[in-house]
Design a protein around this motif. Structure first.
Motif, PDB file in Angstrom:
ATOM      1  N   ARG A  43     141.770 -62.319  16.207  1.00  0.00           N
ATOM      2  CA  ARG A  43     140.791 -62.889  16.838  1.00  0.00           C
ATOM      3  C   ARG A  43     140.169 -61.902  17.834  1.00  0.00           C
ATOM      4  O   ARG A  43     141.278 -61.136  18.716  1.00  0.00           O
ATOM      5  CB  ARG A  43     141.224 -64.149  17.500  1.00  0.00           C
ATOM      6  N   LEU A  44     139.057 -61.739  17.987  1.00  0.00           N
ATOM      7  CA  LEU A  44     138.501 -60.729  18.945  1.00  0.00           C
ATOM      8  C   LEU A  44     137.808 -61.515  19.996  1.00  0.00           C
ATOM      9  O   LEU A  44     136.776 -62.336  19.847  1.00  0.00           O
ATOM     10  CB  LEU A  44     137.518 -59.849  18.395  1.00  0.00           C
ATOM     11  N   PHE A  45     138.155 -61.099  21.311  1.00  0.00           N
ATOM     12  CA  PHE A  45     137.569 -61.828  22.602  1.00  0.00           C
ATOM     13  C   PHE A  45     136.625 -60.828  23.447  1.00  0.00           C
ATOM     14  O   PHE A  45     136.910 -59.554  23.623  1.00  0.00           O
ATOM     15  CB  PHE A  45     138.511 -62.334  23.323  1.00  0.00           C
ATOM     16  N   ARG A  46     135.528 -61.216  23.541  1.00  0.00           N
ATOM     17  CA  ARG A  46     134.412 -60.343  24.573  1.00  0.00           C
ATOM     18  C   ARG A  46     134.976 -60.814  25.824  1.00  0.00           C
ATOM     19  O   ARG A  46     135.279 -61.568  26.442  1.00  0.00           O
ATOM     20  CB  ARG A  46     133.159 -61.088  24.216  1.00  0.00           C
ATOM     21  N   THR A  47     135.070 -59.576  26.611  1.00  0.00           N
ATOM     22  CA  THR A  47     135.445 -59.529  28.165  1.00  0.00           C
ATOM     23  C   THR A  47     134.425 -58.849  28.741  1.00  0.00           C
ATOM     24  O   THR A  47     134.744 -57.599  29.267  1.00  0.00           O
ATOM     25  CB  THR A  47     136.907 -59.055  28.122  1.00  0.00           C
ATOM     26  N   PRO A  48     133.384 -59.652  29.084  1.00  0.00           N
ATOM     27  CA  PRO A  48     132.423 -58.916  29.607  1.00  0.00           C
ATOM     28  C   PRO A  48     132.662 -58.232  31.158  1.00  0.00           C
ATOM     29  O   PRO A  48     133.304 -58.964  31.929  1.00  0.00           O
ATOM     30  CB  PRO A  48     130.965 -59.835  29.706  1.00  0.00           C
ATOM     31  N   GLY A  49     132.096 -57.458  31.563  1.00  0.00           N
ATOM     32  CA  GLY A  49     132.209 -56.888  33.085  1.00  0.00           C
ATOM     33  C   GLY A  49     133.317 -56.196  33.334  1.00  0.00           C
ATOM     34  O   GLY A  49     133.694 -56.121  34.490  1.00  0.00           O
ATOM     35  N   ASN A  50     134.072 -55.956  32.313  1.00  0.00           N
ATOM     36  CA  ASN A  50     135.523 -55.268  32.579  1.00  0.00           C
ATOM     37  C   ASN A  50     135.376 -53.655  32.103  1.00  0.00           C
ATOM     38  O   ASN A  50     135.343 -53.483  30.936  1.00  0.00           O
ATOM     39  CB  ASN A  50     136.678 -55.989  31.730  1.00  0.00           C
ATOM     40  N   GLU A  51     135.770 -52.772  33.007  1.00  0.00           N
ATOM     41  CA  GLU A  51     135.713 -51.250  32.490  1.00  0.00           C
ATOM     42  C   GLU A  51     137.122 -50.990  31.708  1.00  0.00           C
ATOM     43  O   GLU A  51     136.988 -50.131  31.076  1.00  0.00           O
ATOM     44  CB  GLU A  51     135.842 -50.477  33.746  1.00  0.00           C
ATOM     45  N   ILE A  64     148.676 -58.227  21.937  1.00  0.00           N
ATOM     46  CA  ILE A  64     147.349 -58.123  22.081  1.00  0.00           C
ATOM     47  C   ILE A  64     147.043 -56.610  22.066  1.00  0.00           C
ATOM     48  O   ILE A  64     147.714 -55.848  22.174  1.00  0.00           O
ATOM     49  CB  ILE A  64     146.732 -58.662  23.355  1.00  0.00           C
ATOM     50  N   GLY A  65     145.582 -56.477  21.742  1.00  0.00           N
ATOM     51  CA  GLY A  65     145.100 -55.125  21.945  1.00  0.00           C
ATOM     52  C   GLY A  65     144.065 -54.945  22.747  1.00  0.00           C
ATOM     53  O   GLY A  65     143.077 -55.815  22.944  1.00  0.00           O
ATOM     54  N   LEU A  66     143.989 -53.993  23.740  1.00  0.00           N
ATOM     55  CA  LEU A  66     142.922 -53.787  24.672  1.00  0.00           C
ATOM     56  C   LEU A  66     141.939 -52.619  24.112  1.00  0.00           C
ATOM     57  O   LEU A  66     142.372 -51.494  23.615  1.00  0.00           O
ATOM     58  CB  LEU A  66     143.601 -53.452  26.114  1.00  0.00           C
ATOM     59  N   MET A  67     140.854 -53.227  23.690  1.00  0.00           N
ATOM     60  CA  MET A  67     139.854 -52.338  22.775  1.00  0.00           C
ATOM     61  C   MET A  67     138.544 -52.197  23.264  1.00  0.00           C
ATOM     62  O   MET A  67     138.070 -52.884  24.259  1.00  0.00           O
ATOM     63  CB  MET A  67     139.575 -53.194  21.677  1.00  0.00           C
ATOM     64  N   ASN A  68     138.112 -50.913  22.892  1.00  0.00           N
ATOM     65  CA  ASN A  68     136.738 -50.665  23.454  1.00  0.00           C
ATOM     66  C   ASN A  68     135.850 -50.005  22.217  1.00  0.00           C
ATOM     67  O   ASN A  68     136.539 -49.647  21.239  1.00  0.00           O
ATOM     68  CB  ASN A  68     136.486 -49.471  24.579  1.00  0.00           C
ATOM     69  N   PRO A  69     134.528 -50.188  22.081  1.00  0.00           N
ATOM     70  CA  PRO A  69     133.854 -49.600  20.911  1.00  0.00           C
ATOM     71  C   PRO A  69     134.093 -48.308  20.885  1.00  0.00           C
ATOM     72  O   PRO A  69     134.108 -47.488  21.814  1.00  0.00           O
ATOM     73  CB  PRO A  69     132.225 -49.894  21.329  1.00  0.00           C
ATOM     74  N   THR A  70     133.998 -47.804  19.661  1.00  0.00           N
ATOM     75  CA  THR A  70     134.268 -46.356  19.346  1.00  0.00           C
ATOM     76  C   THR A  70     133.049 -45.791  18.357  1.00  0.00           C
ATOM     77  O   THR A  70     132.726 -46.730  17.570  1.00  0.00           O
ATOM     78  CB  THR A  70     135.656 -46.100  18.710  1.00  0.00           C
ATOM     79  N   THR A  71     132.716 -44.592  18.559  1.00  0.00           N
ATOM     80  CA  THR A  71     131.602 -43.900  17.639  1.00  0.00           C
ATOM     81  C   THR A  71     132.363 -43.146  16.546  1.00  0.00           C
ATOM     82  O   THR A  71     131.766 -42.193  15.818  1.00  0.00           O
ATOM     83  CB  THR A  71     130.249 -43.296  18.412  1.00  0.00           C
ATOM     84  N   GLU A  72     133.878 -43.046  16.599  1.00  0.00           N
ATOM     85  CA  GLU A  72     134.449 -42.027  15.902  1.00  0.00           C
ATOM     86  C   GLU A  72     134.794 -42.421  14.500  1.00  0.00           C
ATOM     87  O   GLU A  72     135.408 -41.492  13.631  1.00  0.00           O
ATOM     88  CB  GLU A  72     135.905 -41.592  16.626  1.00  0.00           C
ATOM     89  N   VAL A  73     134.407 -43.579  14.093  1.00  0.00           N
ATOM     90  CA  VAL A  73     134.480 -43.965  12.753  1.00  0.00           C
ATOM     91  C   VAL A  73     133.264 -43.649  11.809  1.00  0.00           C
ATOM     92  O   VAL A  73     132.077 -43.967  12.402  1.00  0.00           O
ATOM     93  CB  VAL A  73     134.549 -45.409  12.599  1.00  0.00           C
ATOM     94  N   PRO A  74     133.314 -42.719  10.660  1.00  0.00           N
ATOM     95  CA  PRO A  74     132.207 -42.249  10.065  1.00  0.00           C
ATOM     96  C   PRO A  74     131.699 -43.480   9.018  1.00  0.00           C
ATOM     97  O   PRO A  74     132.046 -44.420   8.944  1.00  0.00           O
ATOM     98  CB  PRO A  74     132.899 -41.210   9.070  1.00  0.00           C
ATOM     99  N   ASP A  75     130.330 -43.131   8.723  1.00  0.00           N
ATOM    100  CA  ASP A  75     129.479 -44.474   8.197  1.00  0.00           C
ATOM    101  C   ASP A  75     130.381 -44.349   6.591  1.00  0.00           C
ATOM    102  O   ASP A  75     131.052 -43.410   6.257  1.00  0.00           O
ATOM    103  CB  ASP A  75     128.234 -43.650   7.956  1.00  0.00           C
ATOM    104  N   GLY A  76     130.106 -45.420   6.132  1.00  0.00           N
ATOM    105  CA  GLY A  76     130.857 -45.823   4.761  1.00  0.00           C
ATOM    106  C   GLY A  76     132.003 -46.362   4.837  1.00  0.00           C
ATOM    107  O   GLY A  76     132.586 -46.821   5.914  1.00  0.00           O
ATOM    108  N   ARG A  77     132.657 -46.382   3.600  1.00  0.00           N
ATOM    109  CA  ARG A  77     134.061 -46.970   3.621  1.00  0.00           C
ATOM    110  C   ARG A  77     134.874 -46.433   4.498  1.00  0.00           C
ATOM    111  O   ARG A  77     135.152 -45.018   4.468  1.00  0.00           O
ATOM    112  CB  ARG A  77     134.572 -47.035   1.997  1.00  0.00           C
ATOM    113  N   VAL A  78     135.778 -47.124   5.239  1.00  0.00           N
ATOM    114  CA  VAL A  78     136.660 -46.605   6.138  1.00  0.00           C
ATOM    115  C   VAL A  78     137.823 -45.926   5.597  1.00  0.00           C
ATOM    116  O   VAL A  78     138.485 -46.517   4.723  1.00  0.00           O
ATOM    117  CB  VAL A  78     137.234 -47.518   7.245  1.00  0.00           C
TER     118      VAL A  78
END
Length: 199
Positions: A85-93, A108-122
């Protein structure tokens, strides 16, 4: 001695059960028992509360160090059973997302968006933040959402879960016919955060 203790415990349980039944009978006589709803001339019994792990819920607040993580909205992934389950936590750095890793939220996982995943199949292995992560789980899941402030989702997705040393975590969700959500972070045990249940 052990036999006497067992007999004593059995008598105590029997007395407690009898007292409970008597209280329920008195409550029904006084009209204080569970309310019964009538619809269309038929009697409808009250539905029991759902039984299962508490986990995390919308409006809960997690306290971790000096951070307060308000769980504003959620995306639940189900693959004939709980995936995450992924929870959005707005306003948190510290973390824009919290990932509930198991049904009872023992981790739990403390997560942030990443751009390090290449396009296509992971791929099965991927370097993220200088650490090599490897495949833990890959599959297809149905999606259920609650709340606002979520990216555009669809009814199903493909997901990939990679992990590495020190609890490093990468979770990628490709919504069917939609966008990709790639989150990187680290996992924490239950002993490292406090939970303030929401209303």
């Amino acid at each position: 001695m052990i036999i006497e203790l067992a007999i004593g415990a059995g008598l105590t349980l029997a007395a407690a059960y009898g007292l409970r039944k008597r209280r329920q009978a008195l409550a029904k006589q006084d009209g204080d028992g569970p309310s019964v709803k009538k619809t269309g001339g038929k009697t409808k019994e009250p539905q029991p509360e759902p039984v299962g792990p508490r986990g995390l819920r919308i409006d809960d607040v997690l306290l971790y160090g000096d951070c307060e993580l308000w769980l504003a909205a959620s995306i639940t992934l189900d693959e004939e059973g709980f995936v995450a389950r992924l929870f959005r936590t707005p306003g948190n750095e510290r973390a824009e997302w919290v990932m509930q890793v198991d049904e009872e939220a023992r981790r739990i996982g403390l997560m942030n968006p990443t751009t390090e995943v290449p396009d296509g199949r992971v791929p099965q292995e991927l370097p993220i933040d200088g650490m090599r992560l490897s495949l833990r789980k890959r599959g297809h899941a149905t999606i259920a959402i609650q709340g606002d402030q979520l990216p555009d989702t669809t009814e199903s997705c493909e997901f990939v879960w990679l992990g590495g040393p020190g609890g490093k975590l990468l979770f990628v969700v490709d919504f069917k016919g939609g966008d990709r959500l790639a989150l990187a972070g680290e996992t924490l045990g239950r002993e490292l955060f406090d939970l303030l249940p929401g209303g």
